[in-house]
Design an enzyme around this catalytic site. Structure first.
Site, short mmCIF file in Angstrom:
data_model
loop_
_atom_site.label_atom_id
_atom_site.label_comp_id
_atom_site.label_asym_id
_atom_site.label_seq_id
_atom_site.Cartn_x
_atom_site.Cartn_y
_atom_site.Cartn_z
N LYS A 1 0.85 -1.21 0.00
CA LYS A 1 0.00 0.00 0.00
C LYS A 1 0.87 1.25 0.00
CE LYS A 1 -0.44 -0.53 5.00
NZ LYS A 1 -1.07 0.04 6.15
N TYR B 1 15.00 30.92 6.04
CA TYR B 1 13.81 31.55 6.60
C TYR B 1 13.92 31.69 8.11
CZ TYR B 1 11.30 30.78 2.21
OH TYR B 1 10.89 30.79 0.91
C1 LIG Z 1 -3.99 -4.47 8.44
C2 LIG Z 1 -2.51 -4.38 8.20
N1 LIG Z 1 -1.79 -5.52 8.11
C3 LIG Z 1 -0.46 -5.51 7.91
C4 LIG Z 1 0.23 -4.32 7.79
C5 LIG Z 1 1.73 -4.34 7.59
O1 LIG Z 1 2.39 -3.84 8.71
P1 LIG Z 1 3.99 -3.71 8.77
O2 LIG Z 1 4.36 -2.71 7.75
O3 LIG Z 1 4.24 -3.23 10.16
O4 LIG Z 1 4.55 -5.05 8.50
C6 LIG Z 1 -0.47 -3.12 7.88
C7 LIG Z 1 0.25 -1.86 7.79
O5 LIG Z 1 0.11 -0.94 8.52
C8 LIG Z 1 -1.88 -3.15 8.10
O6 LIG Z 1 -2.58 -2.01 8.20
#
Ligand SMILES: Cc1ncc(COP(=O)(O)O)c(C=O)c1O
Length: 353
Positions: free
Chosen positions: A38, A245
């Protein structure tokens, strides 16, 4: 002119592949690796990261939005994709078109393949109602059961095992062995093999960042991303002369200062500039003055051999020195995830092997 670019994120796909192979080697039983890509692969480029993760042994992908799933499909990715986030009706339709699995915690989520989420203590998404979760889990379109941990990255805390116990009991009570049961993020994958079930959902570790905010090498992880820029100007400041700045830094002695063309418009955050360092000529140098939208300024000391065109490393190695995303995060009071996710589209991503 410099041979370098103003702001370049170089992503080593071999590192992503190796990290996935390493994560797989940690898994118990037949547990599978789902690579979480993601937020554009935590800033690394989702499609590139997904393909490298699959080459490294991941067999599932996870994203937060239906649009992210559709984008992976548009780039020819055929593996199972789980959309983990909350979806509007329109997004549910998009997820279905992308033939993605989706997460359900109410009866009105539509989709051909549903993963029922029990909220065992994250307090965010999922149902907190045990009976409702059991009812949902009997549905014919249900293919998975899941939960998410709040404190897996806090070794020794008691909340994580309590969440894990509750989820294990839930999965046992549902009692369907045709379902994919999954709970662990990267930290949980390291912390407790008992959390592996049928699949783990790893994000941060896939990119070679440490889920506990420490040195990734100690967990067999190889950081995939390095971030570089270049020295665009070198000027000498006499005592009393100021930089940037708000005149946040004033020379107390004759000082050479480099201007480096990367700023918060590139996602290089503005906070606490004085505590932060970059590498030039194989040495650490502190930022001075405020980070601006397009530039930072760097203290080179009273004498310097740094010249216009020299490479600047903001994350990565130069000579014997190294700056990790974890180091940057610590100085900014945040987590490594946020450092790479924050890099804006203005930073070109160069994928190498
Ligand atoms: C539901 C869920 N599962 C897994 C993950 C993966 O987590 P990580 O990046 O800590 O391995 C996330 C990421 O935030 C998540 O929201």
């Amino acid at each position: 002119m410099s041979a370098h670019e103003r702001a370049l994120a170089r992503i080593d796909l071999g590192a992503i592949e190796r990290n996935c192979a390493h994560l797989r080697s940690l898994l118990t039983g037949d547990s599978e690796l789902c690579a979480v890509v993601k937020a554009d692969g935590y800033g690394h480029g989702a499609v590139w990261a997904a393909k490298a993760a699959l080459a490294g042994g991941a067999s599932w992908l996870a994203v937060a939005t239906a649009g992210e799933a559709a984008d992976l499909r548009r780039h020819g990715i055929a593996e199972r994709i789980l959309v983990m986030g909350a979806l509007t009706r329109e997004e549910q339709r998009l997820a279905r078109e992308a033939e993605a699995d989706v997460v359900a915690w109410t009866p009105d989520v539509e989709g051909e393949r549903l993963h029922v989420k029990l909220d065992t203590g994250m307090g965010r998404l999922g149902t907190m109602d045990w009976d409702e979760a059991l009812r949902l889990a009997q549905g014919s379109r249900v293919v998975g059961l899941m939960t998410h941990f709040a404190t897996a990255d806090e070794p020794g805390d008691e909340y994580f095992p309590a969440q894990l116990d509750r989820f294990r009991e839930f999965a046992q009570t549902v009692g369907r062995d045709d379902l994919v049961v999954h709970a662990a993020n990267s930290a949980a994958t390291y912390r407790d093999p008992g959390s592996h079930f049928d699949m783990v959902r790893c994000g941060v570790a896939v990119y070679g960042m440490d889920p506990f905010g420490e040195d990734p090498a100690e967990r067999g992880l190889d950081p995939a991303l390095s971030l570089t820029s270049w020295v665009a100007a070198v000027r000498r400041f006499e005592p009393g002369a100021s930089v940037g700045y708000g005149r946040r830094w004033t020379a107390s002695r004759p000082t050479w200062v480099a201007t480096v063309p990367i700023g918060y418009g590139d996602g290089w955050r503005r906070g606490r500039a004085g505590d932060r360092e970059v590498l030039i000529g194989g040495r650490r140098h502190s930022l001075v003055g405020a980070v601006s939208m397009d530039n930072v300024t760097v203290d080179l000391g009273s004498e310097t051999d740094v010249g216009v065109g020299d490479e600047v490393v903001l994350i990565g190695r130069q000579g014997d020195e190294r700056i990790l995303a974890e180091d940057v995060a610590r100085r900014l009071d945040t987590i490594n995830y946020e450092i790479t996710c924050a890099l804006s589209p203005r930073v070109r991503r160069l994928h190498v092997r």
